[in-house]
Design a protein around this motif. Structure first.
Motif, short mmCIF file in Angstrom:
data_model
loop_
_atom_site.label_atom_id
_atom_site.label_comp_id
_atom_site.label_asym_id
_atom_site.label_seq_id
_atom_site.Cartn_x
_atom_site.Cartn_y
_atom_site.Cartn_z
N CYS A 56 0.85 -1.18 0.00
CA CYS A 56 0.00 0.00 0.00
C CYS A 56 0.90 1.24 0.00
CB CYS A 56 -0.96 0.00 1.19
SG CYS A 56 -0.17 -0.31 2.79
N SER A 58 1.30 5.77 1.12
CA SER A 58 0.83 6.99 1.77
C SER A 58 1.49 8.19 1.08
CB SER A 58 1.17 6.98 3.26
OG SER A 58 0.84 8.21 3.86
N PHE A 79 -2.74 11.20 2.74
CA PHE A 79 -3.69 10.26 2.12
C PHE A 79 -3.09 8.88 2.20
CE2 PHE A 79 -4.98 7.72 -1.55
CZ PHE A 79 -6.36 7.74 -1.41
N GLN A 81 -3.68 4.70 1.40
CA GLN A 81 -4.41 3.56 0.85
C GLN A 81 -3.90 2.32 1.57
OE1 GLN A 81 -2.85 1.27 -1.77
NE2 GLN A 81 -4.65 0.23 -2.53
N SER A 82 -4.82 1.62 2.25
CA SER A 82 -4.45 0.46 3.06
C SER A 82 -5.09 -0.79 2.49
CB SER A 82 -4.90 0.66 4.51
OG SER A 82 -4.75 -0.53 5.26
N LYS A 83 -4.30 -1.87 2.38
CA LYS A 83 -4.81 -3.16 1.95
C LYS A 83 -4.65 -4.16 3.09
CE LYS A 83 -4.17 -2.96 -3.06
NZ LYS A 83 -3.61 -3.67 -4.25
N ASN A 114 -9.68 -3.00 0.75
CA ASN A 114 -8.97 -1.78 0.38
C ASN A 114 -9.65 -0.62 1.11
OD1 ASN A 114 -6.98 -2.46 -1.90
ND2 ASN A 114 -8.86 -3.44 -2.57
N GLN A 115 -8.88 0.10 1.93
CA GLN A 115 -9.45 1.22 2.66
C GLN A 115 -8.66 2.49 2.34
OE1 GLN A 115 -9.53 -0.59 6.75
NE2 GLN A 115 -11.73 -0.22 6.56
N TYR A 116 -9.39 3.60 2.28
CA TYR A 116 -8.79 4.89 1.89
C TYR A 116 -9.06 5.90 3.00
CZ TYR A 116 -8.84 2.51 -2.61
OH TYR A 116 -8.67 1.59 -3.61
N HIS A 150 -13.44 5.59 2.46
CA HIS A 150 -14.13 4.58 1.66
C HIS A 150 -13.51 3.21 1.91
CE1 HIS A 150 -16.37 2.78 -1.60
NE2 HIS A 150 -15.27 2.39 -2.20
N THR A 151 -14.34 2.18 1.89
CA THR A 151 -13.87 0.80 1.99
C THR A 151 -14.38 0.02 0.79
OG1 THR A 151 -13.84 0.80 4.42
CG2 THR A 151 -13.94 -1.33 3.33
#
Length: 234
Positions: A56, A58, A79, A81-83, A114-116, A150-151
């Motif tokens: 992921c 940042s 920002f 983005q996490s997986k 996936n989370q943002y 968002h997820t």
């Protein structure tokens, strides 16, 4: 959490007020950073094949303020983005028993998420060695406060070894925590490049907030760890 956000807000107002003065402007620096990293939901990783490192990243617009020749404060807007990929063995069905013995790993939820997030980092950066050195090692530490935007992803239910249909990720069964607090730390090296400064440092982030809300009966509801390499310029 609202108290933490209020403290951060007033802290930023104070920092902005200091930066208005001419002396404050000399001490204030704008920059940006990018952090490719790996995420891991470690709870149960010793016994669950589905737990995996996920790539992921940042990105952050940074604001630095020099408190002294050896100490900087850093904030900005990030920002992430996490997986996340792991299994939750909390569901149990009648066929999960054989000869009177429970088979606890026969049924499970399989998560691939996936989370943002948008976040506010609050960190201290300490120069190591001589304060007059332009090129130097440093250590960082602090917190990042994040809001879930968002997820996406998939959640599958495996019932007694038989795959079932994909579950709705927006279901009431999966109430994600919207606000996260992460503890962050790292060590790195900074050097002069033209009129600016470039830095590289490994960072470790640990989420103090669990993935799901506490009132859910989700057994494998742990914190997420992030291992990354941050590149910064200001």
């Amino acid at each position: 959490m609202s108290c933490i956000r209020l403290i951060c807000f007033f802290g930023l107002l104070q920092l902005a007020g200091v930066a208005i003065s001419q002396d404050g402007l000399k001490r204030t620096h704008l920059g940006f950073s990018a952090t490719p990293q790996f995420s891991l939901q470690p709870l149960g990783s010793s016994q669950v094949e589905g737990d995996k490192f996920r790539f992921c990243f940042s990105l952050s617009g940074d604001l630095y303020y020099d408190l002294s020749p050896a100490l900087q404060l850093k904030t900005g807007l990030s920002f992430l983005q996490s997986k996340i990929n792991y299994r939750d063995y909390s569901p149990q069905f009648p066929d999960d028993v054989h000869n009177g013995m429970a088979l606890p790993y026969k049924s499970y939820w399989s998560y691939d998420l996936n989370q943002y997030f948008i976040g506010l980092p609050v960190e201290a950066k300490i120069k190591l060695g001589k304060v007059e050195s332009v090129n130097h090692f440093f250590i960082t530490g602090g917190f990042r406060f994040q809001y879930l935007l968002h997820t996406a992803g998939t959640v599958h239910l495996v019932e007694s070894g038989n795959p079932r249909h994909e579950q709705d990720i927006d279901s009431f069964l999966f109430e994600f925590n919207s606000f996260w607090t992460l503890l962050t730390t790292g060590i790195g090296y900074e050097w002069q490049v033209g009129n600016g400064k470039l830095a590289i440092n490994p960072v470790f982030d640990y989420a103090l907030t669990k993935i799901f809300q506490e009132d859910l009966s989700v057994r494998q509801n742990g914190a997420v760890e992030f291992f990354g390499l941050r590149l910064s310029y200001y």
